[in-house]
Design an enzyme around this catalytic site. Structure first.
Site, short mmCIF file in Angstrom:
data_model
loop_
_atom_site.label_atom_id
_atom_site.label_comp_id
_atom_site.label_asym_id
_atom_site.label_seq_id
_atom_site.Cartn_x
_atom_site.Cartn_y
_atom_site.Cartn_z
N ASP A 152 0.82 -1.22 0.00
CA ASP A 152 0.00 0.00 0.00
C ASP A 152 0.85 1.27 0.00
OD1 ASP A 152 -2.54 1.31 0.08
OD2 ASP A 152 -2.30 1.68 2.22
N SER A 164 -7.42 5.51 0.31
CA SER A 164 -7.76 4.23 -0.30
C SER A 164 -9.22 3.88 -0.03
CB SER A 164 -6.87 3.11 0.24
OG SER A 164 -5.51 3.42 0.07
N GLN A 224 -5.99 -1.61 -6.43
CA GLN A 224 -6.58 -0.70 -5.45
C GLN A 224 -7.28 0.44 -6.16
OE1 GLN A 224 -4.56 2.50 -2.65
NE2 GLN A 224 -4.33 0.48 -1.70
#
Length: 301
Positions: free
Chosen positions: A215, A236, A286
């Protein structure tokens, strides 16, 4: 000093409260400038909780999760695991992360017993310089800070980044020119690894560390064609991972990131983690919220 990775000794260390209820036992090691919990930490800890609810022989092959509320770095996170299904080959565990009595994150992780198959293929790893030939992110920042003409506000910004204690080693392959607002292709390549030693252990441990690493700077790939804008808000929305082959998260891996689309105040990014020997170890995806404002035209020098 302790040569073990802080990701193992602290960040991803969960305390078991009940059979399927856990609390993050370590401190929130690194908190982004936004003062929200780092999404990779929540994903990694949730996967730790899910992995504690399966047998040692079962290995994670995928996870799919949503960030539903902002994480508060001032309080611990509780992880509640539901044993959704335990099958002969595949098992599913659902995890809910809770703060202040409300879910901040939900995740489903699927585990599989090892199975051989003649059906195999993969993409080819990009040809890039090895990590030994590249500068770390810290060394690149130090290089920029040595420029006597660097504007003070950018000097402060870079100094703040330099002071952050991120438990990941990062070596950008083609670092963007921070002094330019020219659009770039929405692609970037990093060599990444966990800081410290993890060693040979249950593969699920390395997967949890990779979830943390995956991430970091991922969503920023979607901003490269839009560098004329200042970020107002970026967070996110969801995160998915598929684990393909064994790897060591404390060994250098190439993180290939690209953003095929952005629009509607959202950006989509996809990533591939490659072992040094060219084996595709992990695939990631993502989507996040991205809100920006026009920046005034001014020199950064």
């Amino acid at each position: 000093g302790d040569l073990r990775s802080v990701l193992i000794t602290s960040v991803l260390n969960l305390e078991r409260l009940e059979a399927d209820l856990f609390r993050c036992a370590g401190r929130h090691h690194w908190v982004p400038a936004t003062q929200r919990l780092f999404g990779g930490q929540i994903v990694g800890q949730a996967l730790v909780a899910a992995a504690r609810a399966v047998s040692r022989d079962e290995q994670v092959h995928s996870l799919h999760c949503y960030f539903v509320r902002t994480g508060d770095p001032k309080v611990p996170v509780l992880y509640e695991v539901e044993r959704t299904r335990t099958g002969k080959s595949f098992s599913v565990r659902s995890v809910k992360a809770i703060q202040h009595g409300k879910p901040i994150f939900i995740c489903q992780a699927s585990f599989q017993l090892s199975q051989a198959s003649p059906v195999q293929h993969q993409f080819t790893m990009p040809a890039v310089p090895p990590p030994e030939e590249l500068l770390t992110q810290e060394e690149l920042i130090q290089k920029f800070l040595q420029n006597p003409n660097l504007a003070e506000r950018y000097r402060k910004h870079l100094t703040k980044i330099q002071a952050e204690d991120v438990p990941i080693d990062i070596k950008p392959v083609n670092p963007p020119d921070i002094f330019s607002s020219e659009p770039q292709e929405p692609k970037q390549l990093f060599w990444v690894r966990a800081r410290g030693y993890i060693g040979e252990t249950d593969m699920k441990v390395h997967c949890c560390v990779a979830a943390y690493i995956s991430d970091y700077a991922f969503l920023g790939t979607a901003l490269l064609p839009h560098r004329q804008y200042r970020i107002k808000f970026m967070v996110s929305l969801d995160h998915s991972m598929w684990f393909h082959a064994p790897f060591r998260a404390d060994h250098w891996m190439l993180y290939e990131c690209e953003s095929p689309w952005a629009g509607g105040c959202r950006g989509l990014v996809q990533g591939r983690l490659w072992r040094r020997d060219g084996v595709l170890a992990v695939t990631c995806a993502q989507e996040g919220v991205i809100r920006v404002e026009q920046t005034p035209n001014q020199s950064k020098l």
